[in-house]
Design a protein around this motif. Structure first.
Motif, PDB file in Angstrom:
ATOM      1  N   VAL A 120       0.844  -1.193   0.000  1.00 48.56           N
ATOM      2  CA  VAL A 120       0.000   0.000   0.000  1.00 48.56           C
ATOM      3  C   VAL A 120       0.881   1.246   0.000  1.00 48.56           C
ATOM      4  CG1 VAL A 120      -1.823   1.260   1.214  1.00 48.56           C
ATOM      5  CG2 VAL A 120      -1.855  -1.238   1.173  1.00 48.56           C
ATOM      6  N   PHE A 121       1.767   1.361   0.972  1.00 45.44           N
ATOM      7  CA  PHE A 121       2.782   2.429   0.980  1.00 45.44           C
ATOM      8  C   PHE A 121       3.837   2.109   2.026  1.00 45.44           C
ATOM      9  CE2 PHE A 121      -1.002   4.212   3.302  1.00 45.44           C
ATOM     10  CZ  PHE A 121      -0.515   4.080   4.593  1.00 45.44           C
ATOM     11  N   VAL A 275      -9.638   0.288  -1.401  1.00 43.41           N
ATOM     12  CA  VAL A 275      -8.268   0.616  -0.995  1.00 43.41           C
ATOM     13  C   VAL A 275      -7.941   2.057  -1.378  1.00 43.41           C
ATOM     14  CG1 VAL A 275      -5.821   0.064  -1.346  1.00 43.41           C
ATOM     15  CG2 VAL A 275      -7.510  -1.779  -1.094  1.00 43.41           C
ATOM     16  N   TYR A 276      -8.384   2.477  -2.544  1.00 44.72           N
ATOM     17  CA  TYR A 276      -8.189   3.866  -2.977  1.00 44.72           C
ATOM     18  C   TYR A 276      -8.742   4.832  -1.938  1.00 44.72           C
ATOM     19  CZ  TYR A 276      -8.724   8.150  -5.765  1.00 44.72           C
ATOM     20  OH  TYR A 276      -8.669   9.452  -6.220  1.00 44.72           O
ATOM     21  N   VAL A 279      -6.697   4.743   1.417  1.00 45.27           N
ATOM     22  CA  VAL A 279      -5.405   5.433   1.284  1.00 45.27           C
ATOM     23  C   VAL A 279      -5.624   6.944   1.219  1.00 45.27           C
ATOM     24  CG1 VAL A 279      -3.379   5.766  -0.196  1.00 45.27           C
ATOM     25  CG2 VAL A 279      -4.287   3.460   0.192  1.00 45.27           C
ATOM     26  N   ALA A 316      -4.005   1.472  -4.246  1.00 48.81           N
ATOM     27  CA  ALA A 316      -2.954   2.359  -3.736  1.00 48.81           C
ATOM     28  C   ALA A 316      -2.185   2.991  -4.886  1.00 48.81           C
ATOM     29  CB  ALA A 316      -2.004   1.567  -2.842  1.00 48.81           C
ATOM     30  N   TYR A 319      -4.150   5.919  -6.430  1.00 43.93           N
ATOM     31  CA  TYR A 319      -4.126   7.142  -5.639  1.00 43.93           C
ATOM     32  C   TYR A 319      -2.757   7.814  -5.699  1.00 43.93           C
ATOM     33  CZ  TYR A 319      -4.233  10.506  -1.870  1.00 43.93           C
ATOM     34  OH  TYR A 319      -4.131  11.680  -1.168  1.00 43.93           O
TER      35      TYR A 319
END
Length: 323
Positions: A120-121, A275-276, A279, A316, A319
């Protein structure tokens, strides 16, 4: 003949309709676009950095994404978290970037490939701190031979870091008295004199070391540059880190060591748009993350893919690319 042809057309049309309906049902049964309403986000031990950051992320998502409730739960950290996400027991988790890669390879602490998750990050460097008391006489990694050393929980990322760092110094767990325990227990046992040193992989300042340094003069053991170079050659996820004398109370020295990256992962089958939105909620309410722990300040869009060791989740990626 005309009646037969008309009947055949109707029959075939009905069959195609039912097949299409069956396909839609099948897709939804396998996840499809259906959002997961109750999300579990695994963190780490309550004395580490993962716990406050993960709980803050969970609270931010719950407050800002409609119809989604996220629970941030304490856990055994990286290895446990990856196994839980892979098995579907959790949807998201904080892990180390090196451990996430090993799982997909089925190497190191993983006997087989563990998959079903994506990145994700990344958030911040997780520094490997070798902590001891100022009067222990331990100044180098070589001095750990024959000593009682906490090396993290069994199967944890910290245990892997300890094994690798000792390895480039030609030291194995057989050369020390290896004690498997989390950060909080390690801090208590150091203070009580039950162990001589501890490996702690966490963002600095680490709560358990802060608590220890408030009552005990501590030392952070240096890793020499040649050993750092050897470590980075063999394990490219490491980077060199300098710790200043202002890191902790009752710590009036400096230390050279290494770090990996903390990162958030998510199940592959979480819908892209969910998920977008999650995040997006985190980055648009980053102040709440920063208030939970100062390492939250290091979470930025610009650095969110630094050290990313696995594929990004499409939500992710969408975004981050938009930003």
């Amino acid at each position: 003949m005309k009646k037969f042809s008309l009947t055949l057309v109707i029959f075939l049309s009905l069959g195609l309709f039912l097949a299409a309906c069956g396909g839609d049902s099948d897709e939804e049964g396998n996840g499809g676009d259906e959002w997961v309403k109750d999300v579990t986000l695994l963190t780490g031990g309550e004395a580490g950095t993962y716990f406050p950051l993960g709980v803050a992320m969970a609270d931010v998502i719950t407050a800002n994404v409609d119809d989604v409730t996220v629970n941030g739960l304490s856990s055994g950290a990286s290895v446990v978290n990856i196994n839980e996400v892979s098995s579907g027991e959790a949807e998201m988790a904080l892990v180390q970037n090196d451990t996430a890669f090993y799982a997909l390879e089925g190497s190191k602490m993983f006997e087989e490939v563990v998959d079903g998750y994506s990145g994700v990050f990344t958030i911040y460097p997780e520094t490997i701190q070798i902590v001891t008391t100022a009067d222990s006489g331990i100044e180098t990694v070589e001095d750990l031979e024959g000593k009682r050393v906490a090396v993290g929980d069994v199967g944890s990322g910290t245990e892997a870091n300890a094994e690798q760092i000792l390895g480039v110094h030609d030291i194995t767990f057989d050369d020390i008295s290896a004690e498997h325990m989390g950060f909080g227990d390690a801090s208590t046992n150091l203070q009580d004199g039950n162990i001589d040193a501890a490996f702690v992989t966490s963002g600095t300042p680490t709560a358990s070391i802060q608590e220890l340094s408030a009552s005990t003069d501590i030392r952070l053991v240096n890793i020499n540059d040649d050993k750092i170079d050897a470590l980075m050659d063999e394990y490219p996820y490491y980077s060199k880190v300098e710790l200043g004398s202002d890191e902790y109370e009752n710590f009036d020295s400096t230390a050279t060591t290494v770090a990996v990256q903390a990162m958030l992962i998510a199940r592959d089958d979480l819908p892209e748009d969910q998920v977008y939105e999650m995040v997006k909620a985190i980055f648009e309410n980053k102040g709440d993350i920063e208030e939970a722990h100062e390492r939250g300040k290091e979470l930025t869009v610009d650095t969110a893919q630094d050290g990313m060791s696995i594929d990004l989740h499409p939500g992710a990626e969408k975004y981050l690319n938009e930003q």
